[in-house]
Design a protein around this motif. Structure first.
Motif, PDB file in Angstrom:
ATOM      1  N   ALA A 182       0.539   8.723  -6.883  1.00 53.08           N
ATOM      2  CA  ALA A 182      -0.356   8.517  -8.030  1.00 53.08           C
ATOM      3  C   ALA A 182      -0.866   7.072  -8.130  1.00 53.08           C
ATOM      4  CB  ALA A 182       0.384   8.893  -9.318  1.00 53.08           C
ATOM      5  N   VAL A 183      -0.551   6.246  -7.151  1.00 53.91           N
ATOM      6  CA  VAL A 183      -0.990   4.844  -7.230  1.00 53.91           C
ATOM      7  C   VAL A 183      -2.514   4.790  -7.096  1.00 53.91           C
ATOM      8  CG1 VAL A 183      -0.868   2.568  -6.136  1.00 53.91           C
ATOM      9  CG2 VAL A 183       1.178   3.981  -6.304  1.00 53.91           C
ATOM     10  N   PRO A 184      -3.177   4.109  -8.030  1.00 47.02           N
ATOM     11  CA  PRO A 184      -4.642   4.031  -7.964  1.00 47.02           C
ATOM     12  C   PRO A 184      -5.121   3.198  -6.764  1.00 47.02           C
ATOM     13  CG  PRO A 184      -3.804   3.356 -10.132  1.00 47.02           C
ATOM     14  CD  PRO A 184      -2.636   3.423  -9.211  1.00 47.02           C
ATOM     15  N   ALA A 185      -6.417   3.229  -6.550  1.00 48.54           N
ATOM     16  CA  ALA A 185      -7.009   2.534  -5.401  1.00 48.54           C
ATOM     17  C   ALA A 185      -6.857   1.019  -5.526  1.00 48.54           C
ATOM     18  CB  ALA A 185      -8.482   2.897  -5.313  1.00 48.54           C
ATOM     19  N   ALA A 186      -7.064   0.347  -4.386  1.00 50.08           N
ATOM     20  CA  ALA A 186      -6.830  -1.097  -4.300  1.00 50.08           C
ATOM     21  C   ALA A 186      -7.627  -1.898  -5.330  1.00 50.08           C
ATOM     22  CB  ALA A 186      -7.148  -1.572  -2.892  1.00 50.08           C
ATOM     23  N   ASP A 187      -8.832  -1.437  -5.707  1.00 49.95           N
ATOM     24  CA  ASP A 187      -9.600  -2.250  -6.662  1.00 49.95           C
ATOM     25  C   ASP A 187      -8.942  -2.254  -8.050  1.00 49.95           C
ATOM     26  OD1 ASP A 187     -10.298   0.390  -6.939  1.00 49.95           O
ATOM     27  OD2 ASP A 187     -12.412   0.001  -7.404  1.00 49.95           O
ATOM     28  N   PHE A 188      -8.189  -1.209  -8.372  1.00 53.74           N
ATOM     29  CA  PHE A 188      -7.423  -1.206  -9.629  1.00 53.74           C
ATOM     30  C   PHE A 188      -6.243  -2.163  -9.514  1.00 53.74           C
ATOM     31  CE2 PHE A 188      -3.780   0.274 -12.095  1.00 53.74           C
ATOM     32  CZ  PHE A 188      -4.319   0.543 -13.348  1.00 53.74           C
ATOM     33  N   LEU A 189      -5.658  -2.233  -8.318  1.00 56.03           N
ATOM     34  CA  LEU A 189      -4.443  -3.046  -8.142  1.00 56.03           C
ATOM     35  C   LEU A 189      -4.735  -4.542  -8.145  1.00 56.03           C
ATOM     36  CD1 LEU A 189      -2.699  -0.887  -5.385  1.00 56.03           C
ATOM     37  CD2 LEU A 189      -2.181  -0.956  -7.819  1.00 56.03           C
ATOM     38  N   ALA A 190      -5.943  -4.910  -7.754  1.00 53.84           N
ATOM     39  CA  ALA A 190      -6.295  -6.336  -7.728  1.00 53.84           C
ATOM     40  C   ALA A 190      -6.127  -6.904  -9.131  1.00 53.84           C
ATOM     41  CB  ALA A 190      -7.729  -6.496  -7.246  1.00 53.84           C
ATOM     42  N   GLY A 191      -5.473  -8.059  -9.222  1.00 52.63           N
ATOM     43  CA  GLY A 191      -5.242  -8.671 -10.534  1.00 52.63           C
ATOM     44  C   GLY A 191      -3.940  -8.229 -11.172  1.00 52.63           C
ATOM     45  N   ARG A 192      -3.243  -7.305 -10.524  1.00 50.07           N
ATOM     46  CA  ARG A 192      -1.970  -6.828 -11.079  1.00 50.07           C
ATOM     47  C   ARG A 192      -0.803  -7.192 -10.179  1.00 50.07           C
ATOM     48  NH1 ARG A 192      -5.607  -3.273 -13.176  1.00 50.07           N
ATOM     49  NH2 ARG A 192      -5.054  -2.289 -15.157  1.00 50.07           N
ATOM     50  N   ALA A 193       0.370  -7.364 -10.812  1.00 50.71           N
ATOM     51  CA  ALA A 193       1.618  -7.365 -10.044  1.00 50.71           C
ATOM     52  C   ALA A 193       2.087  -5.918  -9.981  1.00 50.71           C
ATOM     53  CB  ALA A 193       2.669  -8.202 -10.754  1.00 50.71           C
ATOM     54  N   VAL A 194       2.653  -5.546  -8.853  1.00 45.25           N
ATOM     55  CA  VAL A 194       3.292  -4.230  -8.743  1.00 45.25           C
ATOM     56  C   VAL A 194       4.793  -4.434  -8.583  1.00 45.25           C
ATOM     57  CG1 VAL A 194       3.688  -2.324  -7.116  1.00 45.25           C
ATOM     58  CG2 VAL A 194       1.375  -2.843  -7.849  1.00 45.25           C
ATOM     59  N   VAL A 195       5.561  -3.624  -9.290  1.00 50.23           N
ATOM     60  CA  VAL A 195       7.003  -3.542  -9.024  1.00 50.23           C
ATOM     61  C   VAL A 195       7.253  -2.176  -8.412  1.00 50.23           C
ATOM     62  CG1 VAL A 195       9.330  -3.634  -9.969  1.00 50.23           C
ATOM     63  CG2 VAL A 195       7.495  -4.963 -11.058  1.00 50.23           C
ATOM     64  N   ALA A 196       7.599  -2.156  -7.133  1.00 46.28           N
ATOM     65  CA  ALA A 196       7.888  -0.882  -6.459  1.00 46.28           C
ATOM     66  C   ALA A 196       9.378  -0.580  -6.617  1.00 46.28           C
ATOM     67  CB  ALA A 196       7.530  -0.975  -4.977  1.00 46.28           C
ATOM     68  N   ILE A 197       9.672   0.648  -7.018  1.00 45.59           N
ATOM     69  CA  ILE A 197      11.063   1.037  -7.287  1.00 45.59           C
ATOM     70  C   ILE A 197      11.430   2.290  -6.498  1.00 45.59           C
ATOM     71  CG2 ILE A 197      12.664   1.904  -9.054  1.00 45.59           C
ATOM     72  CD1 ILE A 197      11.064   0.354 -11.141  1.00 45.59           C
ATOM     73  N   ASP A 198      12.461   2.171  -5.692  1.00 48.08           N
ATOM     74  CA  ASP A 198      13.103   3.361  -5.114  1.00 48.08           C
ATOM     75  C   ASP A 198      14.600   3.110  -5.244  1.00 48.08           C
ATOM     76  OD1 ASP A 198      13.829   5.639  -3.825  1.00 48.08           O
ATOM     77  OD2 ASP A 198      13.326   4.934  -1.832  1.00 48.08           O
ATOM     78  N   ALA A 199      15.096   3.370  -6.458  1.00 45.29           N
ATOM     79  CA  ALA A 199      16.456   2.949  -6.808  1.00 45.29           C
ATOM     80  C   ALA A 199      17.501   3.599  -5.910  1.00 45.29           C
ATOM     81  CB  ALA A 199      16.721   3.265  -8.275  1.00 45.29           C
ATOM     82  N   LEU A 200      17.286   4.870  -5.540  1.00 47.67           N
ATOM     83  CA  LEU A 200      18.162   5.561  -4.580  1.00 47.67           C
ATOM     84  C   LEU A 200      17.348   5.832  -3.330  1.00 47.67           C
ATOM     85  CD1 LEU A 200      20.036   8.185  -6.838  1.00 47.67           C
ATOM     86  CD2 LEU A 200      20.965   6.110  -5.836  1.00 47.67           C
ATOM     87  N   ARG A 201      17.381   4.935  -2.324  1.00 44.63           N
ATOM     88  CA  ARG A 201      18.144   3.738  -2.288  1.00 44.63           C
ATOM     89  C   ARG A 201      17.370   2.542  -1.749  1.00 44.63           C
ATOM     90  NH1 ARG A 201      22.386   6.050   1.886  1.00 44.63           N
ATOM     91  NH2 ARG A 201      20.424   7.021   2.524  1.00 44.63           N
ATOM     92  N   ALA A 202      16.114   2.773  -1.309  1.00 46.93           N
ATOM     93  CA  ALA A 202      15.455   1.748  -0.481  1.00 46.93           C
ATOM     94  C   ALA A 202      15.378   0.370  -1.155  1.00 46.93           C
ATOM     95  CB  ALA A 202      14.066   2.209  -0.066  1.00 46.93           C
ATOM     96  N   THR A 203      14.937   0.331  -2.424  1.00 50.31           N
ATOM     97  CA  THR A 203      14.795  -1.014  -3.010  1.00 50.31           C
ATOM     98  C   THR A 203      16.157  -1.619  -3.361  1.00 50.31           C
ATOM     99  OG1 THR A 203      14.184  -0.028  -5.157  1.00 50.31           O
ATOM    100  CG2 THR A 203      12.387  -0.804  -3.741  1.00 50.31           C
TER     101      THR A 203
END
Ligand code: MLT
Length: 248
Positions: free
Chosen positions: A11-32
């Motif tokens: 559901a992550v929007p396209a790159a132009d929406f992401l520009a100007g934002r910080a993203v916190v990627a979470i995969d608690a079990l277990r990758a992050t």
């Protein structure tokens, strides 16, 4: 700070929406959780890759690197390490470059390309990530829950709520999207027993089934690590490392 959230990396929007934002990627079990642990234990960098083939090729081009990750929760054939944070001891990873691929976690990182800053969040470093975001004065943050195979994942949602709780203990609801507010409410309703919450998730039960229950307990610990992993170029490093390139 305005905080928005997606329940899965699909559901992550396209790159132009992401520009100007910080993203916190979470995969608690277990990758992050594994990434946080590896860097806390002295790994120099982690190079995330989407596929097993890409990871093998990358590791081959980096002599001395550790090839790691999982499919179906299990170490990939001929990889050096799986995706258990408990394997990433100082003795195994200090000073090393790790090339990693996982089913959902490294996909969430790839989906976030285009954001100003991409951080890795887990319960383990919830307070550290929140402090960094607050100190950086970011106006907009998107939390990307990796989810599990395109579905909502309880462990990721609860972890997102923990980070939001630490950013805004008394939130101004106008600053939270409905999904961010829901994650906060979920965390607050489950925080007295996060271990049970993680164990009751689909992926928590799967890990228990394949004998990796200790990982679930470990990943359900809160605020145990200060490291904030950030994607700098093609590698994840601690945010205070000299090679961490900041875009703000
Ligand atoms: C993933 O990326 O899907 C996970 O981290 C799976 C796991 O190894 O538990």
């Amino acid at each position: 700070m305005r905080i928005e959230l997606t329940w899965t990396s699909l559901a992550v929007p396209a790159a132009d929406f992401l520009a100007g934002r910080a993203v916190v990627a979470i995969d608690a079990l277990r990758a992050t959780s594994t990434i946080v642990t590896a860097l806390a234990n002295g790994a120099e960098r982690i190079v995330p890759k989407r596929s097993v083939e890409e990871a093998r090729a990358e590791a081959a081009s980096r002599p001395g690197s550790i090839l790691s990750g999982e499919r179906f929760g299990l170490k990939v054939d001929r990889f050096d390490l799986g995706n258990s944070p408990l394997e990433y001891t100082p003795g195994a990873v200090a000073g090393k470059t790790i090339v990693m691929t996982t089913t959902n976690g490294t996909q969430a990182l790839a989906a976030s390309a285009g954001a100003d800053e991409i951080l890795c969040g887990a319960l383990l470093n919830a307070r550290a990530v929140a402090s960094h975001l607050r100190a950086s004065g970011r106006e907009r943050t998107l939390i990307v829950c990796a989810g599990t195979d395109g579905e909502f994942s309880l462990d990721d949602a609860v972890t997102a709520g923990a980070i939001i709780d630490r950013i805004a203990p008394v939130p101004d609801v106008d600053s939270l999207s409905d999904s961010a507010l829901a994650a906060l409410i979920l965390f607050r309703s489950l925080e007295s027993d996060l271990h049970s919450a993680f164990l009751s998730s689909t992926h928590g039960r799967r890990l228990l089934e394949i004998g990796l229950g200790n990982d679930v307990g470990y990943c359900a610990s809160v605020d145990t690590h200060d490291v904030v992993p950030v994607l700098a170029g093609d590698a994840i490093v601690p945010i205070d490392s000299p090679v961490a390139t900041r875009h703000d």
